[in-house]
Design a protein around this motif. Structure first.
Motif, PDB file in Angstrom:
ATOM      1  N   THR A 137       0.852  -1.185   0.000  1.00  0.00           N
ATOM      2  CA  THR A 137       0.000   0.000   0.000  1.00  0.00           C
ATOM      3  C   THR A 137       0.891   1.238   0.000  1.00  0.00           C
ATOM      4  O   THR A 137       1.996   1.208   0.545  1.00  0.00           O
ATOM      5  N   PHE A 138       0.406   2.311  -0.609  1.00  0.00           N
ATOM      6  CA  PHE A 138       1.191   3.549  -0.652  1.00  0.00           C
ATOM      7  C   PHE A 138       0.302   4.740  -0.322  1.00  0.00           C
ATOM      8  O   PHE A 138      -0.790   4.878  -0.880  1.00  0.00           O
ATOM      9  N   SER A 139       0.799   5.578   0.595  1.00  0.00           N
ATOM     10  CA  SER A 139       0.068   6.784   1.005  1.00  0.00           C
ATOM     11  C   SER A 139       0.638   7.982   0.254  1.00  0.00           C
ATOM     12  O   SER A 139       1.633   8.588   0.690  1.00  0.00           O
ATOM     13  N   PHE A 140       0.035   8.322  -0.866  1.00  0.00           N
ATOM     14  CA  PHE A 140       0.504   9.455  -1.662  1.00  0.00           C
ATOM     15  C   PHE A 140       0.205  10.759  -0.925  1.00  0.00           C
ATOM     16  O   PHE A 140      -0.930  11.023  -0.552  1.00  0.00           O
ATOM     17  N   GLY A 141       1.244  11.570  -0.719  1.00  0.00           N
ATOM     18  CA  GLY A 141       1.100  12.836  -0.011  1.00  0.00           C
ATOM     19  C   GLY A 141       1.557  12.774   1.427  1.00  0.00           C
ATOM     20  O   GLY A 141       1.775  13.823   2.063  1.00  0.00           O
ATOM     21  N   GLU A 142       1.741  11.572   1.962  1.00  0.00           N
ATOM     22  CA  GLU A 142       2.119  11.403   3.367  1.00  0.00           C
ATOM     23  C   GLU A 142       3.430  12.099   3.710  1.00  0.00           C
ATOM     24  O   GLU A 142       3.569  12.723   4.765  1.00  0.00           O
ATOM     25  N   ALA A 143       4.407  11.981   2.830  1.00  0.00           N
ATOM     26  CA  ALA A 143       5.753  12.476   3.127  1.00  0.00           C
ATOM     27  C   ALA A 143       5.836  13.990   3.211  1.00  0.00           C
ATOM     28  O   ALA A 143       6.863  14.526   3.640  1.00  0.00           O
ATOM     29  N   HIS A 144       4.756  14.695   2.821  1.00  0.00           N
ATOM     30  CA  HIS A 144       4.861  16.148   2.754  1.00  0.00           C
ATOM     31  C   HIS A 144       3.791  16.884   3.567  1.00  0.00           C
ATOM     32  O   HIS A 144       3.547  18.068   3.333  1.00  0.00           O
ATOM     33  N   VAL A 145       3.158  16.193   4.525  1.00  0.00           N
ATOM     34  CA  VAL A 145       2.209  16.906   5.387  1.00  0.00           C
ATOM     35  C   VAL A 145       2.941  17.696   6.466  1.00  0.00           C
ATOM     36  O   VAL A 145       2.353  18.560   7.125  1.00  0.00           O
ATOM     37  N   TYR A 146       4.228  17.390   6.656  1.00  0.00           N
ATOM     38  CA  TYR A 146       5.103  18.193   7.511  1.00  0.00           C
ATOM     39  C   TYR A 146       6.354  18.553   6.716  1.00  0.00           C
ATOM     40  O   TYR A 146       6.766  17.815   5.816  1.00  0.00           O
ATOM     41  N   ASN A 147       6.959  19.674   7.055  1.00  0.00           N
ATOM     42  CA  ASN A 147       8.258  20.040   6.499  1.00  0.00           C
ATOM     43  C   ASN A 147       9.321  19.495   7.443  1.00  0.00           C
ATOM     44  O   ASN A 147       9.477  19.984   8.572  1.00  0.00           O
ATOM     45  N   ILE A 148      10.045  18.463   7.006  1.00  0.00           N
ATOM     46  CA  ILE A 148      11.040  17.806   7.838  1.00  0.00           C
ATOM     47  C   ILE A 148      12.431  18.222   7.382  1.00  0.00           C
ATOM     48  O   ILE A 148      12.750  18.183   6.196  1.00  0.00           O
ATOM     49  N   MET A 149      13.252  18.621   8.351  1.00  0.00           N
ATOM     50  CA  MET A 149      14.620  19.035   8.036  1.00  0.00           C
ATOM     51  C   MET A 149      15.422  17.817   7.599  1.00  0.00           C
ATOM     52  O   MET A 149      15.468  16.798   8.283  1.00  0.00           O
ATOM     53  N   ASN A 150      16.047  17.923   6.439  1.00  0.00           N
ATOM     54  CA  ASN A 150      16.849  16.823   5.908  1.00  0.00           C
ATOM     55  C   ASN A 150      18.249  16.884   6.495  1.00  0.00           C
ATOM     56  O   ASN A 150      19.014  17.791   6.211  1.00  0.00           O
ATOM     57  N   THR A 151      18.589  15.919   7.358  1.00  0.00           N
ATOM     58  CA  THR A 151      19.920  15.866   7.958  1.00  0.00           C
ATOM     59  C   THR A 151      20.771  14.865   7.186  1.00  0.00           C
ATOM     60  O   THR A 151      20.387  13.717   7.008  1.00  0.00           O
ATOM     61  N   GLN A 152      21.927  15.299   6.710  1.00  0.00           N
ATOM     62  CA  GLN A 152      22.794  14.467   5.880  1.00  0.00           C
ATOM     63  C   GLN A 152      23.465  13.364   6.710  1.00  0.00           C
ATOM     64  O   GLN A 152      23.819  13.565   7.873  1.00  0.00           O
ATOM     65  N   GLU A 153      23.620  12.197   6.085  1.00  0.00           N
ATOM     66  CA  GLU A 153      24.315  11.093   6.751  1.00  0.00           C
ATOM     67  C   GLU A 153      25.758  11.482   7.035  1.00  0.00           C
ATOM     68  O   GLU A 153      26.430  12.098   6.214  1.00  0.00           O
ATOM     69  N   GLY A 154      26.215  11.123   8.256  1.00  0.00           N
ATOM     70  CA  GLY A 154      27.581  11.442   8.658  1.00  0.00           C
ATOM     71  C   GLY A 154      27.706  12.688   9.496  1.00  0.00           C
ATOM     72  O   GLY A 154      28.718  12.884  10.170  1.00  0.00           O
ATOM     73  N   THR A 155      26.660  13.548   9.485  1.00  0.00           N
ATOM     74  CA  THR A 155      26.700  14.751  10.312  1.00  0.00           C
ATOM     75  C   THR A 155      26.417  14.384  11.768  1.00  0.00           C
ATOM     76  O   THR A 155      25.831  13.340  12.060  1.00  0.00           O
ATOM     77  N   TRP A 156      26.808  15.265  12.701  1.00  0.00           N
ATOM     78  CA  TRP A 156      26.621  14.949  14.122  1.00  0.00           C
ATOM     79  C   TRP A 156      25.144  14.887  14.491  1.00  0.00           C
ATOM     80  O   TRP A 156      24.753  14.092  15.355  1.00  0.00           O
ATOM     81  N   ILE A 157      24.308  15.686  13.798  1.00  0.00           N
ATOM     82  CA  ILE A 157      22.872  15.650  14.081  1.00  0.00           C
ATOM     83  C   ILE A 157      22.289  14.293  13.671  1.00  0.00           C
ATOM     84  O   ILE A 157      21.537  13.678  14.423  1.00  0.00           O
ATOM     85  N   ARG A 158      22.674  13.823  12.472  1.00  0.00           N
ATOM     86  CA  ARG A 158      22.164  12.538  11.987  1.00  0.00           C
ATOM     87  C   ARG A 158      22.647  11.399  12.879  1.00  0.00           C
ATOM     88  O   ARG A 158      21.889  10.463  13.189  1.00  0.00           O
ATOM     89  N   ASN A 159      23.908  11.446  13.298  1.00  0.00           N
ATOM     90  CA  ASN A 159      24.441  10.400  14.176  1.00  0.00           C
ATOM     91  C   ASN A 159      23.702  10.370  15.509  1.00  0.00           C
ATOM     92  O   ASN A 159      23.411   9.295  16.060  1.00  0.00           O
ATOM     93  N   LEU A 160      23.358  11.546  16.031  1.00  0.00           N
ATOM     94  CA  LEU A 160      22.603  11.629  17.281  1.00  0.00           C
ATOM     95  C   LEU A 160      21.200  11.057  17.099  1.00  0.00           C
ATOM     96  O   LEU A 160      20.687  10.330  17.965  1.00  0.00           O
ATOM     97  N   GLN A 161      20.575  11.370  15.972  1.00  0.00           N
ATOM     98  CA  GLN A 161      19.251  10.833  15.682  1.00  0.00           C
ATOM     99  C   GLN A 161      19.279   9.306  15.614  1.00  0.00           C
ATOM    100  O   GLN A 161      18.392   8.631  16.140  1.00  0.00           O
ATOM    101  N   GLU A 162      20.294   8.764  14.961  1.00  0.00           N
ATOM    102  CA  GLU A 162      20.412   7.314  14.806  1.00  0.00           C
ATOM    103  C   GLU A 162      20.612   6.635  16.166  1.00  0.00           C
ATOM    104  O   GLU A 162      20.015   5.589  16.444  1.00  0.00           O
TER     105      GLU A 162
END
Length: 279
Positions: free
Chosen positions: A169-194
Motif C-alpha cells: 500500500t502507498f500513502s501518496f502525499g504522506e511524506a509532505h504533510v510536515y516540512n522535515i529538516m533533511n539531515t545528511q548522513e555522517g553529520t553529528w545531528i544525523r548520528n545523534l538521531q540514529e
C-alpha cells in the motif's frame, strides 16, 4: 496495566470495543482535515489473511492511521468481513491512557509474537505494518520519497511462515504533510538521531507544520491530501521454515509490486515531479 500487559501481543481489545472506538465521529473530522482517502484497487478474499505493507512512514503515518486504524475513511465498508489491526511500536503501550485509545482502535504491537498471533487465526485478518518505521522519517526531500525497505525482510519471513498474502500500500502525499529538516548522513545531528532511534525505537526529527490560525509554522500538519492506495495481493504459499532464498525471492516480488503500484497511481493520486527511492 500489569495484569493487562500482554494485551497488545494477543490481538488487543475485544471486537465490540474496537467497533465503538473506531467509529467515533472524531476520526471523520480527522480524515476530512487533510483529507485522507482510502482507495481499493482489487477485491480481497476474506477467507485468507493478509499483511498490508504501508509506505511511507512520514512523520506520524497520518494516512495509515486515518484510513486503516479508524473508520474515518470507511475501511470496513471497503473491506467487509475483515478485521484490521495496525501494528505500532511497543513503546506506545507503556503509557497509561495513551495505550487505551490505541488498543481501542485495534492497535497492537509490531513484535513478531503479535503479528503471528493474528495470522494464526483462520481468515479475514489484516495486519498493517509500516515497514520503514522510524528510520524512514529522517529521509526528507521535496523531489523524492525515500523508503527504507532493502533490509526489511522480517515481515516477508512471517508472511511465508503463515501463508499470509502480501499487499503493498502507498500513502501518496504522506511524506509532505510536515516540512522535515533533511539531515545528511555522517553529520553529528544525523548520528545523534540514529543513536536515539536505536535506543528508544523512534527518531527525533526537526519538523515544521502550521499553526492554528496561521500557515507559516506550528505543530499541526499541513492540509494536504493523502491518498492511501491498496494494491493487489501477492500470493504466498505457507512455508513453516522458509529458506534465505525463498525470503529473498518474495522480497524482490514485493519490491517490484510496490514500485509498479507507485508508477501506476502516482500520476493519478500523487505528483509526477516526485520520484521513488528505495534504500
Amino acid at each position: 496495566m500489569i495484569v493487562d500487559r500482554k494485551c497488545q501481543e494477543q490481538g488487543g481489545r475485544s471486537d465490540w470495543i474496537k467497533d465503538w472506538v473506531r467509529n467515533w465521529s472524531l476520526w471523520r473530522h480527522y480524515v476530512n482535515y487533510f483529507p485522507i482517502r482510502l482507495i481499493k484497487t482489487v477485491e480481497l478474499d476474506p477467507s485468507k489473511n493478509y499483511i498490508f505493507g504501508s509506505h511511507p512512514h512520514g512523520l506520524l503515518a497520518s494516512g495509515t492511521f486515518g484510513a486503516l486504524a479508524t473508520e474515518g475513511a470507511g475501511a470496513s465498508k471497503l473491506f467487509p468481513g475483515f478485521k484490521i489491526n495496525v501494528h505500532t511500536l511497543g513503546l506506545n503501550f507503556w503509557f497509561p491512557i495513551n495505550r487505551e485509545w490505541i488498543l481501542g482502535l485495534g492497535g497492537v504491537s509490531a513484535s513478531r509474537e503479535s503479528i503471528s498471533y493474528l495470522l494464526r487465526k483462520p481468515g479475514g485478518m489484516v495486519s498493517v505494518i509500516v515497514v520503514g518505521g522510524a528510520a524512514e522519517s529522517m529521509f526528507s526531500s521535496e523531489s523524492q520519497v525515500s523508503l527504507v525497505l532493502n533490509k526489511r525482510k522480517g515481515f516477508i519471513k512471517i508472511a511465508l511462515q503463515h501463508g499470509a498474502q502480501l499487499v503493498p500500500t502507498f500513502s501518496f502525499g504522506e511524506a509532505h504533510v510536515y516540512n522535515i529538516m533533511n539531515t545528511q548522513e555522517g553529520t553529528w545531528i544525523r548520528n545523534l538521531q540514529e543513536k536515539f532511534r536505536n535506543i528508544v525505537g523512534f527518531a527525533p526529527v526537526l519538523f515544521l507544520g502550521r499553526g492554528m490560525f496561521q500557515y507559516n509554522f506550528g505543530l499541526i500538519p499541513h492540509r494536504k491530501p493523502v491518498n492511501v492506495v491498496v494494491g493487489e495481493p501477492i500470493p504466498v504459499e505457507k512455508t513453516s521454515n522458509p529458506t534465505v532464498e525463498e525470503i529473498e525471492d518474495l522480497h524482490k516480488q514485493y519490491v517490484t509490486a510496490l514500485v509498479q503500484l507507485y508508477d501506476k497511481y502516482n500520476p493519478v493520486y500523487g505528483d509526477t515531479n516526485i520520484s521513488l527511492n528505495i534504500v
